[in-house]
Design a protein around this motif. Structure first.
Motif, PDB file in Angstrom:
ATOM      1  N   TYR A 147      -1.853  13.764  -4.987  1.00  0.00           N
ATOM      2  CA  TYR A 147      -1.181  12.738  -5.787  1.00  0.00           C
ATOM      3  C   TYR A 147      -2.066  11.526  -6.051  1.00  0.00           C
ATOM      4  CZ  TYR A 147       3.537  14.723  -6.126  1.00  0.00           C
ATOM      5  OH  TYR A 147       4.618  15.481  -6.467  1.00  0.00           O
ATOM      6  N   LEU A 148      -3.108  11.324  -5.241  1.00  0.00           N
ATOM      7  CA  LEU A 148      -4.037  10.226  -5.488  1.00  0.00           C
ATOM      8  C   LEU A 148      -5.462  10.734  -5.682  1.00  0.00           C
ATOM      9  CD1 LEU A 148      -2.675   7.405  -3.148  1.00  0.00           C
ATOM     10  CD2 LEU A 148      -2.798   7.378  -5.639  1.00  0.00           C
ATOM     11  N   SER A 149      -5.589  11.963  -6.166  1.00  0.00           N
ATOM     12  CA  SER A 149      -6.887  12.540  -6.524  1.00  0.00           C
ATOM     13  C   SER A 149      -7.010  12.602  -8.040  1.00  0.00           C
ATOM     14  CB  SER A 149      -7.034  13.936  -5.938  1.00  0.00           C
ATOM     15  OG  SER A 149      -7.005  13.915  -4.530  1.00  0.00           O
ATOM     16  N   PHE A 150      -8.241  12.725  -8.511  1.00  0.00           N
ATOM     17  CA  PHE A 150      -8.504  12.755  -9.943  1.00  0.00           C
ATOM     18  C   PHE A 150      -7.758  11.572 -10.588  1.00  0.00           C
ATOM     19  CE2 PHE A 150      -9.150  17.025  -8.251  1.00  0.00           C
ATOM     20  CZ  PHE A 150     -10.456  17.234  -8.635  1.00  0.00           C
ATOM     21  N   GLN A 151      -6.845  11.797 -11.539  1.00  0.00           N
ATOM     22  CA  GLN A 151      -6.091  10.640 -12.034  1.00  0.00           C
ATOM     23  C   GLN A 151      -4.751  10.494 -11.315  1.00  0.00           C
ATOM     24  OE1 GLN A 151      -7.706   8.603 -13.555  1.00  0.00           O
ATOM     25  NE2 GLN A 151      -6.460   7.226 -14.782  1.00  0.00           N
ATOM     26  N   GLY A 152      -4.168  11.622 -10.895  1.00  0.00           N
ATOM     27  CA  GLY A 152      -3.075  11.571  -9.946  1.00  0.00           C
ATOM     28  C   GLY A 152      -1.725  11.137 -10.472  1.00  0.00           C
ATOM     29  N   PHE A 153      -0.812  10.955  -9.526  1.00  0.00           N
ATOM     30  CA  PHE A 153       0.575  10.578  -9.802  1.00  0.00           C
ATOM     31  C   PHE A 153       0.627   9.225 -10.502  1.00  0.00           C
ATOM     32  CE2 PHE A 153       4.488   8.434  -8.268  1.00  0.00           C
ATOM     33  CZ  PHE A 153       5.432   9.288  -8.822  1.00  0.00           C
ATOM     34  N   GLU A 154       1.276   9.200 -11.673  1.00  0.00           N
ATOM     35  CA  GLU A 154       1.382   7.989 -12.478  1.00  0.00           C
ATOM     36  C   GLU A 154       0.011   7.352 -12.752  1.00  0.00           C
ATOM     37  OE1 GLU A 154       4.188   5.512 -10.430  1.00  0.00           O
ATOM     38  OE2 GLU A 154       5.916   6.670 -11.160  1.00  0.00           O
ATOM     39  N   ALA A 155      -1.014   8.187 -12.796  1.00  0.00           N
ATOM     40  CA  ALA A 155      -2.398   7.753 -13.063  1.00  0.00           C
ATOM     41  C   ALA A 155      -2.918   6.773 -12.025  1.00  0.00           C
ATOM     42  CB  ALA A 155      -2.510   7.147 -14.463  1.00  0.00           C
ATOM     43  N   LYS A 156      -2.372   6.815 -10.794  1.00  0.00           N
ATOM     44  CA  LYS A 156      -2.771   5.853  -9.759  1.00  0.00           C
ATOM     45  C   LYS A 156      -4.011   6.285  -8.992  1.00  0.00           C
ATOM     46  CE  LYS A 156       1.846   3.912  -9.154  1.00  0.00           C
ATOM     47  NZ  LYS A 156       3.049   3.806  -8.287  1.00  0.00           N
ATOM     48  N   GLY A 157      -4.474   7.530  -9.207  1.00  0.00           N
ATOM     49  CA  GLY A 157      -5.742   7.932  -8.601  1.00  0.00           C
ATOM     50  C   GLY A 157      -6.900   7.135  -9.173  1.00  0.00           C
ATOM     51  N   PHE A 158      -6.863   6.898 -10.490  1.00  0.00           N
ATOM     52  CA  PHE A 158      -7.698   5.884 -11.142  1.00  0.00           C
ATOM     53  C   PHE A 158      -9.187   6.249 -11.190  1.00  0.00           C
ATOM     54  CE2 PHE A 158      -9.128   1.264 -11.523  1.00  0.00           C
ATOM     55  CZ  PHE A 158      -8.576   1.081 -12.773  1.00  0.00           C
ATOM     56  N   PHE A 159      -9.508   7.558 -11.160  1.00  0.00           N
ATOM     57  CA  PHE A 159     -10.924   7.942 -11.197  1.00  0.00           C
ATOM     58  C   PHE A 159     -11.443   8.175 -12.609  1.00  0.00           C
ATOM     59  CE2 PHE A 159     -10.129   8.958  -6.702  1.00  0.00           C
ATOM     60  CZ  PHE A 159     -11.276   8.452  -6.121  1.00  0.00           C
ATOM     61  N   HIS A 160     -10.576   8.141 -13.610  1.00  0.00           N
ATOM     62  CA  HIS A 160     -10.999   8.368 -14.994  1.00  0.00           C
ATOM     63  C   HIS A 160     -12.066   7.344 -15.406  1.00  0.00           C
ATOM     64  CE1 HIS A 160     -10.794   9.102 -19.294  1.00  0.00           C
ATOM     65  NE2 HIS A 160     -10.413   7.864 -19.514  1.00  0.00           N
ATOM     66  N   ALA A 175      -8.573  13.234 -16.713  1.00  0.00           N
ATOM     67  CA  ALA A 175      -7.701  12.726 -17.767  1.00  0.00           C
ATOM     68  C   ALA A 175      -7.363  11.251 -17.539  1.00  0.00           C
ATOM     69  CB  ALA A 175      -6.407  13.539 -17.818  1.00  0.00           C
ATOM     70  N   PRO A 176      -6.964  10.513 -18.587  1.00  0.00           N
ATOM     71  CA  PRO A 176      -6.592   9.101 -18.428  1.00  0.00           C
ATOM     72  C   PRO A 176      -5.134   8.893 -18.046  1.00  0.00           C
ATOM     73  CG  PRO A 176      -6.637   9.647 -20.748  1.00  0.00           C
ATOM     74  CD  PRO A 176      -7.099  10.893 -20.009  1.00  0.00           C
ATOM     75  N   TYR A 177      -4.393   9.982 -17.854  1.00  0.00           N
ATOM     76  CA  TYR A 177      -2.958   9.896 -17.595  1.00  0.00           C
ATOM     77  C   TYR A 177      -2.595  10.732 -16.374  1.00  0.00           C
ATOM     78  CZ  TYR A 177      -3.888  13.916 -20.561  1.00  0.00           C
ATOM     79  OH  TYR A 177      -4.439  15.050 -21.113  1.00  0.00           O
ATOM     80  N   ASP A 178      -1.343  10.673 -15.954  1.00  0.00           N
ATOM     81  CA  ASP A 178      -0.838  11.500 -14.854  1.00  0.00           C
ATOM     82  C   ASP A 178      -1.205  12.956 -15.129  1.00  0.00           C
ATOM     83  OD1 ASP A 178       0.841  13.079 -13.138  1.00  0.00           O
ATOM     84  OD2 ASP A 178       2.242  11.418 -12.959  1.00  0.00           O
ATOM     85  N   ASP A 179      -1.993  13.543 -14.232  1.00  0.00           N
ATOM     86  CA  ASP A 179      -2.536  14.875 -14.483  1.00  0.00           C
ATOM     87  C   ASP A 179      -1.944  15.955 -13.595  1.00  0.00           C
ATOM     88  OD1 ASP A 179      -3.685  14.214 -12.049  1.00  0.00           O
ATOM     89  OD2 ASP A 179      -5.737  14.109 -12.796  1.00  0.00           O
TER      90      ASP A 179
END
Length: 267
Positions: free
Chosen positions: A134-147, A160-164
């Motif tokens: 949920y907090l990897s790549f872009q994650g839940f609600e885009a909160k991973g924030f790696f984009h 991706a720039p969004y929840d993925d």
């Protein structure tokens, strides 16, 4: 300037034991209990590292776990510090935990950008992996924030720039796409992989190599970047996305042991 590379040998040219830093893969939960007129809260600490750590250590790999709450303060801030490890695995830990050291967050002081440091270390010969969550790549609600971060630049994935997230509670069967790669070479090519219950959806860099997919999306991909290597595993390493059936599969330990050895340049 670096003092050594992550894959340098010890005395007399002997390889040191393979050492993996796993950052994240823990969480703290707060619950409120209502009992009639009265209520109280409780706090519990959880980790999902045990299945992976047990599998790797059983195969002679040293695992250092840095729980999520320790990442902001203790994650390495220089290439030299990262050189203590052969592989770094980011698992269910968002970019903010690496970007915001307490010196910056609480006191407004400049600190190294550890995402850029990770990318520099990787290009110099390190092995960097990201596992889903949920907090990897872009994650839940885009909160991973790696984009569009430095880590995004070196991974085989295009984040991706969004929840993925993709939730597959019915179970989605992974399939190997390149059994000639060393990471998959020790797996039985005729054996069906157990189902997964979700993953992060991403595209692939042009020079990435796809090793496995799930529901037509990339599941496992690798890439060589400069002198280093990177890997993206779209699903979790433990529940809930990676269910007990997958953990009990004899291929689980083989898969992730080979992944670490390949990332470290030892396979």
């Amino acid at each position: 300037m670096t003092t050594s590379t992550p894959r340098e040998s010890g005395a007399a040219g002997e390889l040191r034991p393979l050492r993996v830093l796993v950052a994240g893969e823990s969480w703290v939960s707060e619950a409120t209990h209502y009992k009639g007129f009265d209520a109280f809260t409780s706090v519990t600490f959880h980790t999902g590292i045990d299945p992976l750590r047990d599998a790797l250590t059983a195969n002679g790999i040293e695992v250092v776990h840095l729980p999520a709450h320790d990442v902001p303060q203790q994650f390495p801030s220089s290439v030299e510090e990262l050189n203590a490890y052969d592989v770094v695995l980011l698992s269910d830990i968002g970019a903010n935990s690496l970007l915001l050291h307490p010196d910056t967050w609480l006191n407004g002081r400049p600190r190294p950008n550890r995402l850029k440091v990770l990318a520099e270390w990787t290009r110099a010969g390190g092995g960097l992996a990201m596992a889903g969550g949920y907090l990897s790549f872009q994650g839940f609600e885009a909160k991973g924030f790696f984009h569009r971060t430095a880590v995004d630049d070196v991974l085989p994935s295009v984040i991706a720039p969004y929840d993925d997230r993709v939730e597959t509670p019915e179970g989605a069967l992974p399939t190997a796409t390149d059994t000639t790669h060393p990471i998959l070479a020790d797996l039985d090519a005729t054996e069906e992989w157990p189902p997964l219950l979700g993953y992060n959806r991403f595209e692939l860099k042009p020079d990435a190599r796809l090793l496995a997919q799930v529901d037509g999306d990339p599941l496992l991909a690798v890439r060589e970047v400069g002198e280093g290597r990177t890997l993206a595993w779209a699903s979790d390493i433990a529940p809930h996305w990676c269910p007990q059936e997958f953990l009990d599969w004899k291929g689980y330990g083989t898969l992730f042991t080979n992944a670490c050895r390949w990332l470290a340049g030892r396979l």
